[in-house]
Write a protein that holds these residues in place. Structure first.
Motif, PDB file in Angstrom:
ATOM      1  N   GLY A  52    -123.996 -52.509 -92.349  1.00 42.62           N
ATOM      2  CA  GLY A  52    -124.620 -51.212 -92.592  1.00 42.62           C
ATOM      3  C   GLY A  52    -126.127 -51.277 -92.666  1.00 42.62           C
ATOM      4  N   ALA A  53    -126.796 -50.565 -91.757  1.00 40.63           N
ATOM      5  CA  ALA A  53    -128.260 -50.610 -91.702  1.00 40.63           C
ATOM      6  C   ALA A  53    -128.894 -50.027 -92.956  1.00 40.63           C
ATOM      7  CB  ALA A  53    -128.760 -49.857 -90.465  1.00 40.63           C
ATOM      8  N   ARG A  54    -128.285 -49.005 -93.547  1.00 37.01           N
ATOM      9  CA  ARG A  54    -128.871 -48.422 -94.761  1.00 37.01           C
ATOM     10  C   ARG A  54    -128.869 -49.442 -95.891  1.00 37.01           C
ATOM     11  NH1 ARG A  54    -126.242 -44.206 -98.956  1.00 37.01           N
ATOM     12  NH2 ARG A  54    -128.112 -43.830-100.232  1.00 37.01           N
ATOM     13  N   LEU A  58    -132.005 -51.708 -97.845  1.00 33.60           N
ATOM     14  CA  LEU A  58    -132.199 -51.741 -99.298  1.00 33.60           C
ATOM     15  C   LEU A  58    -132.034 -53.154 -99.844  1.00 33.60           C
ATOM     16  CD1 LEU A  58    -130.207 -48.505-100.253  1.00 33.60           C
ATOM     17  CD2 LEU A  58    -132.694 -48.801-100.250  1.00 33.60           C
ATOM     18  N   GLY A  59    -132.120 -54.147 -98.984  1.00 38.31           N
ATOM     19  CA  GLY A  59    -131.995 -55.531 -99.418  1.00 38.31           C
ATOM     20  C   GLY A  59    -130.580 -55.964 -99.710  1.00 38.31           C
ATOM     21  N   GLY A  60    -129.590 -55.139 -99.371  1.00 41.12           N
ATOM     22  CA  GLY A  60    -128.201 -55.445 -99.697  1.00 41.12           C
ATOM     23  C   GLY A  60    -127.820 -55.018-101.100  1.00 41.12           C
ATOM     24  N   ALA A  61    -128.718 -54.330-101.809  1.00 40.46           N
ATOM     25  CA  ALA A  61    -128.447 -53.859-103.177  1.00 40.46           C
ATOM     26  C   ALA A  61    -127.692 -52.537-103.103  1.00 40.46           C
ATOM     27  CB  ALA A  61    -129.755 -53.705-103.940  1.00 40.46           C
ATOM     28  N   PHE A  62    -126.376 -52.603-102.957  1.00 39.53           N
ATOM     29  CA  PHE A  62    -125.599 -51.392-102.694  1.00 39.53           C
ATOM     30  C   PHE A  62    -124.326 -51.297-103.526  1.00 39.53           C
ATOM     31  CE2 PHE A  62    -123.562 -48.240 -99.813  1.00 39.53           C
ATOM     32  CZ  PHE A  62    -124.631 -47.366 -99.691  1.00 39.53           C
ATOM     33  N   THR A  63    -124.074 -52.273-104.393  1.00 45.01           N
ATOM     34  CA  THR A  63    -122.817 -52.285-105.149  1.00 45.01           C
ATOM     35  C   THR A  63    -122.723 -51.126-106.122  1.00 45.01           C
ATOM     36  OG1 THR A  63    -122.878 -54.708-105.025  1.00 45.01           O
ATOM     37  CG2 THR A  63    -121.305 -53.727-106.555  1.00 45.01           C
ATOM     38  N   ASN A 264    -122.295 -70.810-103.912  1.00 49.63           N
ATOM     39  CA  ASN A 264    -123.754 -70.892-103.928  1.00 49.63           C
ATOM     40  C   ASN A 264    -124.261 -70.346-105.261  1.00 49.63           C
ATOM     41  OD1 ASN A 264    -126.446 -71.234-103.018  1.00 49.63           O
ATOM     42  ND2 ASN A 264    -125.852 -70.655-100.930  1.00 49.63           N
ATOM     43  N   ASP A 265    -125.574 -70.418-105.455  1.00 46.22           N
ATOM     44  CA  ASP A 265    -126.167 -69.939-106.698  1.00 46.22           C
ATOM     45  C   ASP A 265    -126.312 -68.416-106.697  1.00 46.22           C
ATOM     46  OD1 ASP A 265    -126.463 -72.557-107.675  1.00 46.22           O
ATOM     47  OD2 ASP A 265    -128.369 -72.793-106.610  1.00 46.22           O
ATOM     48  N   VAL A 266    -126.462 -67.853-107.866  1.00 42.63           N
ATOM     49  CA  VAL A 266    -126.663 -66.424-108.001  1.00 42.63           C
ATOM     50  C   VAL A 266    -128.011 -66.026-107.400  1.00 42.63           C
ATOM     51  CG1 VAL A 266    -127.699 -66.637-110.297  1.00 42.63           C
ATOM     52  CG2 VAL A 266    -126.636 -64.485-109.628  1.00 42.63           C
ATOM     53  N   TYR A 267    -128.046 -64.852-106.787  1.00 42.90           N
ATOM     54  CA  TYR A 267    -129.310 -64.311-106.322  1.00 42.90           C
ATOM     55  C   TYR A 267    -129.326 -62.806-106.591  1.00 42.90           C
ATOM     56  CZ  TYR A 267    -126.844 -62.817-102.040  1.00 42.90           C
ATOM     57  OH  TYR A 267    -125.979 -62.245-101.140  1.00 42.90           O
ATOM     58  N   PHE A 268    -130.506 -62.215-106.478  1.00 45.31           N
ATOM     59  CA  PHE A 268    -130.680 -60.813-106.832  1.00 45.31           C
ATOM     60  C   PHE A 268    -131.235 -60.037-105.637  1.00 45.31           C
ATOM     61  CE2 PHE A 268    -131.035 -63.385-110.621  1.00 45.31           C
ATOM     62  CZ  PHE A 268    -130.173 -62.749-111.490  1.00 45.31           C
ATOM     63  N   ALA A 269    -130.957 -58.743-105.625  1.00 41.17           N
ATOM     64  CA  ALA A 269    -131.446 -57.874-104.552  1.00 41.17           C
ATOM     65  C   ALA A 269    -131.883 -56.549-105.168  1.00 41.17           C
ATOM     66  CB  ALA A 269    -130.355 -57.638-103.511  1.00 41.17           C
ATOM     67  N   VAL A 270    -132.952 -55.978-104.625  1.00 43.63           N
ATOM     68  CA  VAL A 270    -133.446 -54.680-105.082  1.00 43.63           C
ATOM     69  C   VAL A 270    -133.810 -53.829-103.869  1.00 43.63           C
ATOM     70  CG1 VAL A 270    -134.310 -55.503-107.302  1.00 43.63           C
ATOM     71  CG2 VAL A 270    -135.797 -55.579-105.301  1.00 43.63           C
ATOM     72  N   GLY A 271    -133.704 -52.517-104.017  1.00 44.41           N
ATOM     73  CA  GLY A 271    -134.023 -51.627-102.906  1.00 44.41           C
ATOM     74  C   GLY A 271    -134.601 -50.309-103.383  1.00 44.41           C
ATOM     75  N   ARG A 283    -136.896 -46.721 -96.258  1.00 42.47           N
ATOM     76  CA  ARG A 283    -136.293 -47.701 -97.164  1.00 42.47           C
ATOM     77  C   ARG A 283    -137.029 -49.037 -97.109  1.00 42.47           C
ATOM     78  NH1 ARG A 283    -131.677 -45.695 -94.060  1.00 42.47           N
ATOM     79  NH2 ARG A 283    -130.771 -43.962 -95.225  1.00 42.47           N
ATOM     80  N   ALA A 284    -136.950 -49.750 -98.219  1.00 42.17           N
ATOM     81  CA  ALA A 284    -137.473 -51.116 -98.295  1.00 42.17           C
ATOM     82  C   ALA A 284    -136.639 -51.869 -99.320  1.00 42.17           C
ATOM     83  CB  ALA A 284    -138.950 -51.129 -98.673  1.00 42.17           C
ATOM     84  N   GLY A 285    -136.439 -53.151 -99.082  1.00 36.79           N
ATOM     85  CA  GLY A 285    -135.635 -53.939-100.004  1.00 36.79           C
ATOM     86  C   GLY A 285    -136.027 -55.395 -99.989  1.00 36.79           C
ATOM     87  N   TRP A 286    -135.511 -56.113-100.964  1.00 35.46           N
ATOM     88  CA  TRP A 286    -135.750 -57.560-101.057  1.00 35.46           C
ATOM     89  C   TRP A 286    -134.495 -58.229-101.570  1.00 35.46           C
ATOM     90  CZ3 TRP A 286    -135.428 -60.832-105.289  1.00 35.46           C
ATOM     91  CH2 TRP A 286    -135.897 -62.130-105.077  1.00 35.46           C
TER      92      TRP A 286
END
Length: 345
Positions: A52-54, A58-63, A264-271, A283-286
């Motif tokens: 999903g491009a949206r 957003l950096g994959g922050a979609f849960t 793998n280790d935990v990581y974080f995402a924000v959007g 949109r922008a994300g990390w």
């Protein structure tokens, strides 16, 4: 009394998954400075690949957000809050000749307006990854042709509302991978919960909204390995916890995820999503996972960032995302979605 039972059920469900997630994240923090020996030990690694491009923008922050058709991947519970019949189709052009796609359909059961509880959704989806062509050689180095590799997932979906705020959903998936003439198969399930803190109001978006979500992806097993003597490696289970919201009066939606792959280790995402332009969304994300795109000596500061744009055209949506991957290249995604019943949107 009915709402009290629903709220108690929601609190208990989120509490149990929350304790599990905190335990997993805590174990990761302890090992944060150590090499993770589990990397590369799970089968079907492509199951962790975002769609999903949206959401990617957003950096994959979609849960926690999970408010469009790509919730089929990130949090199946979010699908229960959608209205109308929905279709999503997406394509990604990745690095090194790799490409992938995602196709999904959601169909409501019963009363679509039963937001107080009981509204149900069924869905089906298909995703694939094509790894391109490889050169076949003899031990002497002589080239004797090409061979290919690909992976597929066929999934079924069910989700339901439990009261006006709590949604739950699950996917069942059949997995298939092939490398030349060798194949591997598996089965898996995804389980998700989503709690609406404040409902989104499409007519008065400046009133704000918020939601939180929990997902466990890829619970299952490998049925057959690529060869008879190969081990049936376990699946790449992923734990996701996300929050999302829009402050009252602000034209920006903020989302954040904590993601823990079992290998793998935990990581974080924000959007961030800005939609105060007619028919246009920016949109922008990390994502902390972007650090893995760095090669030796690569100190690029854009590692993990992604950018996107969306167009809202009545019952259609068109989304595009761009992810720079430093020395490895760049990734482009485009997704088209359609609501067959726009009066319910």
């Amino acid at each position: 009394m009915k709402n009290m039972r629903i709220d108690s059920f929601g609190g208990l469900a989120f509490g149990c998954l929350g304790v599990l997630l905190v335990g997993v994240l805590g174990a990761s923090v302890v090992r944060a400075d150590e090499s993770n020996s589990k990397v590369g030990t799970r089968n079907f690694a492509f199951l962790k690949k975002d769609v999903g491009a949206r959401a990617v923008g957003l950096g994959g922050a979609f849960t926690g957000l999970a408010d469009d058709e790509s919730a089929l991947f990130y949090n199946p519970a979010g699908v229960a809050a959608l209205s109308g019949r929905r279709l999503i189709a997406g394509y990604q052009n990745f690095v090194a000749g790799i490409n992938s796609g995602f196709l999904g359909y959601v169909h409501p059961l019963g009363d679509q307006d039963a937001i107080d509880g009981g509204a149900q959704k069924l869905g089906v989806f298909l995703s694939y990854v094509n790894y391109g062509d490889f050169v076949r050689t003899l031990n002497t180095g002589e080239e004797i042709g090409n061979f290919g590799a690909s992976s597929f997932v066929l999934g079924g979906h069910y989700s339901r509302r439990f009261g006006p705020k709590l949604q739950a959903g699950a996917n069942a998936k059949l997995i298939y991978s092939n490398l030349d003439s060798f194949t591997s198969t598996g089965v898996a399930t995804d389980i998700g919960l989503r709690y609406t803190i404040k409902e989104k109001n499409y007519e008065h978006s400046n009133r704000g909204f918020g939601s939180v979500g929990l997902t466990v992806q890829n619970l299952g097993k490998t049925l057959s390995a690529f060869t008879n003597t190969a081990e049936k490696d376990p699946l790449p289970t992923v734990f996701r916890f996300g929050v999302a919201g829009r402050p009252r009066g602000a034209p920006v939606t903020v989302s954040a995820d904590a993601i823990k792959p079992i290998d793998n280790d935990v990581y974080f995402a924000v959007g961030l999503e800005y939609d105060d332009i007619d028919k246009l969304v920016l949109r922008a994300g990390w994502s902390g996972f972007g650090e893995n795109f760095k090669t030796v000596g690569d100190q690029s500061s854009i590692a993990g960032f992604s950018f996107g744009v969306g167009f809202k055209l009545e019952a259609y949506g068109i989304d595009y995302s761009f992810t720079p991957m430093n020395d490895l290249g760049e990734s482009h995604r485009i997704t088209i979605s359609h609501n067959f019943d726009p009066l319910f949107y």
